[in-house]
Enzyme design. Sequence first.
Site, short mmCIF file in Angstrom:
data_model
loop_
_atom_site.label_atom_id
_atom_site.label_comp_id
_atom_site.label_asym_id
_atom_site.label_seq_id
_atom_site.Cartn_x
_atom_site.Cartn_y
_atom_site.Cartn_z
N ARG A 110 0.85 -1.18 0.00
CA ARG A 110 0.00 0.00 0.00
C ARG A 110 0.89 1.24 0.00
O ARG A 110 1.64 1.47 0.95
CB ARG A 110 -0.90 -0.01 1.25
CG ARG A 110 -1.70 1.25 1.36
CD ARG A 110 -2.65 1.31 2.53
NE ARG A 110 -3.27 2.62 2.49
CZ ARG A 110 -3.37 3.45 3.53
NH1 ARG A 110 -2.96 3.09 4.73
NH2 ARG A 110 -3.91 4.63 3.37
N HIS A 154 -3.36 10.64 0.42
CA HIS A 154 -2.81 10.47 1.77
C HIS A 154 -2.28 11.84 2.20
O HIS A 154 -1.10 12.02 2.44
CB HIS A 154 -1.75 9.38 1.81
CG HIS A 154 -1.51 8.78 3.16
ND1 HIS A 154 -1.56 7.42 3.41
CD2 HIS A 154 -1.21 9.34 4.35
CE1 HIS A 154 -1.30 7.17 4.69
NE2 HIS A 154 -1.07 8.34 5.29
N GLU A 199 -7.76 7.98 5.98
CA GLU A 199 -8.17 8.60 7.23
C GLU A 199 -8.87 9.95 7.03
O GLU A 199 -8.37 11.00 7.50
CB GLU A 199 -6.97 8.75 8.18
CG GLU A 199 -6.30 7.43 8.48
CD GLU A 199 -5.35 7.49 9.68
OE1 GLU A 199 -5.03 8.58 10.15
OE2 GLU A 199 -4.96 6.41 10.16
N ASN A 326 -7.70 1.24 9.57
CA ASN A 326 -6.43 1.54 10.27
C ASN A 326 -6.74 1.48 11.76
O ASN A 326 -7.70 2.12 12.21
CB ASN A 326 -5.94 2.95 9.96
CG ASN A 326 -5.57 3.16 8.50
OD1 ASN A 326 -5.65 2.24 7.69
ND2 ASN A 326 -5.16 4.38 8.17
N TYR A 328 -4.94 1.86 15.69
CA TYR A 328 -3.80 2.09 16.58
C TYR A 328 -4.18 2.04 18.05
O TYR A 328 -3.54 1.35 18.83
CB TYR A 328 -3.13 3.44 16.26
CG TYR A 328 -2.42 3.43 14.93
CD1 TYR A 328 -1.14 2.88 14.82
CD2 TYR A 328 -3.03 3.91 13.78
CE1 TYR A 328 -0.48 2.84 13.59
CE2 TYR A 328 -2.37 3.87 12.55
CZ TYR A 328 -1.11 3.33 12.47
OH TYR A 328 -0.46 3.28 11.26
N GLU A 392 -3.63 -0.22 7.89
CA GLU A 392 -2.52 0.20 8.77
C GLU A 392 -2.72 -0.37 10.15
O GLU A 392 -3.85 -0.41 10.67
CB GLU A 392 -2.48 1.73 8.95
CG GLU A 392 -1.97 2.49 7.78
CD GLU A 392 -1.93 3.99 8.04
OE1 GLU A 392 -1.77 4.41 9.20
OE2 GLU A 392 -2.09 4.73 7.05
C1 FCB Z 1 -1.77 7.22 10.61
C2 FCB Z 1 -1.38 7.76 9.24
C3 FCB Z 1 -0.04 7.26 8.74
C4 FCB Z 1 0.96 7.17 9.87
C5 FCB Z 1 0.41 6.46 11.08
C6 FCB Z 1 1.38 6.31 12.21
O1 FCB Z 1 -2.69 8.07 11.19
O2 FCB Z 1 -2.35 7.39 8.28
O3 FCB Z 1 0.36 8.07 7.69
O4 FCB Z 1 1.49 8.40 10.16
O5 FCB Z 1 -0.74 7.12 11.52
#
Ligand code: FCB
Length: 487
Positions: A110, A154, A199, A326, A328, A392
Amino acid sequence: MNRRDLLQSTIALAGVAACARSVSAATGAAASTDATTEFPADFLWGAATAAYQIEGAWKEDGRGESVWDRFAHTPGKVLNGDTGDVACDSYHRYKDDVALLKQLNLKTYRYSIAWPRVQPSGKGPANAKGLDYYKRLTDAVLEAGIRPIPTLYHWDLPQTLEDAGGWPNRDTAERFAEYTQIVAHALSDRVNQWLIFNEPKTFTGVGYWQGRHAPGRKEPLQFVRATHTVNLAQGMAFRALKAQRASLEIGSAFDVSPMFPATSSYADLAAAERWHKFQNLWFVHTAQHGRYPDGVLPPHQQDELLGFRDGDDKIMRADLDFIGLNYYAPFIVRYAPEGNGVPGLDLQGKWADAPGEQPRTDIGWEIFPEGFYDIVTRMSRETGNLPIEITENGASYNTPPDAHGQIHDAARIDYLRSHLTELSHAIRDGARVRAYHCWSLMDNFEWAYGYSQRFGLVHVDFANKQKRTVKDSGAWYAKVAAANRVL
Ligand code: FCB
């Protein structure tokens, strides 16, 4: 008490059946402890990057200025004054980077396409040299036996379009559709899977509301408008791609998080559900249903706040073929009568990055692998069980090289192992996840943090000729990809 227990006790206290249903969905309360970590036979393992974070060559071959160039060149915006001017120099070293993907046994890559390379001023004819770069890169990826999955946006909006109002300006949607048409025409003979946005909630929210990302505006009303332009643009870009070739598979990469109420009060619980709709569903529910999720903005003000016009429901409608997710960290949400700047939104959602008891990565983000299971299964249910690609997931650990230049980043291996285990459970329980892209292939420019946060499977020595070294986590991940199971 862990987060899931807190939610369960909240439900018990609130004693409201309707909420209990949606919260048990949020917590994935049915998660079992079976430790199966085998992935489906056709599962794709990969890595992700983004143009501004790795390419460098910011003025080369006719590339125009983007909002991130302008932002990073403005003193005080990015830590240590870092910029993406050179970044990982991947514009010149893309062949080495594709070789790294291959070395890591990865089968999907990607990457993103920089709008200002393709249309330097955001409108008008294509810049052939910019397009050629993405053709060369894509061909190198294909030659390595890797599936390309580019992201059209992006975050690098041409600065000229920001000067004309940016994403709050409706016209930006038309411009984006035109850009998409150019890229689709150039690459759709060799690319089958596409991501429209990366995002949308972050580049609108952090860029136009909080001002911590480009273009650095702190204008809540303009932010709300921006979300609507982005939804219109997503529908228009979807149709531009399908017009090029109907069999193209199209999604967007949505950053999603489980939303935890700050306390067990009913008001906080309701706030968390509202925040879920605003943060997790605002750009996908709209595509799938042509309308915004109910119960977020005040109904009598919603159209005015968004700048919604007759017919917009049809424009933003897009039957996405799959969704990118994505993940985190979770959010903590509380009812806040004082509001947060957006009219009628009497709550505050906080990204879990404050010091606290929970374990954290080096960037300060909370480590909560169970949240990955929770949000993947919930998004699967709430989007009609569409195929999902994890676009992600990853961690910042700034482990330095040892005396022999090796990077023993055991913490990243732990992070990936625990998250992949949760992901395998989500698949076992019915989520149709078909790919995982680790963020990131290599250390790169981490937006407002500059080069201070390293997310890579591969170490980049920015001070020493951009030397790439596969970290322990990269070697481990290569074995996982080959074995198709968590090790
Ligand atoms: C996300 C972004 C990516 C990267 C990660 C850590 O929010 O999409 O570009 O910076 O965080």
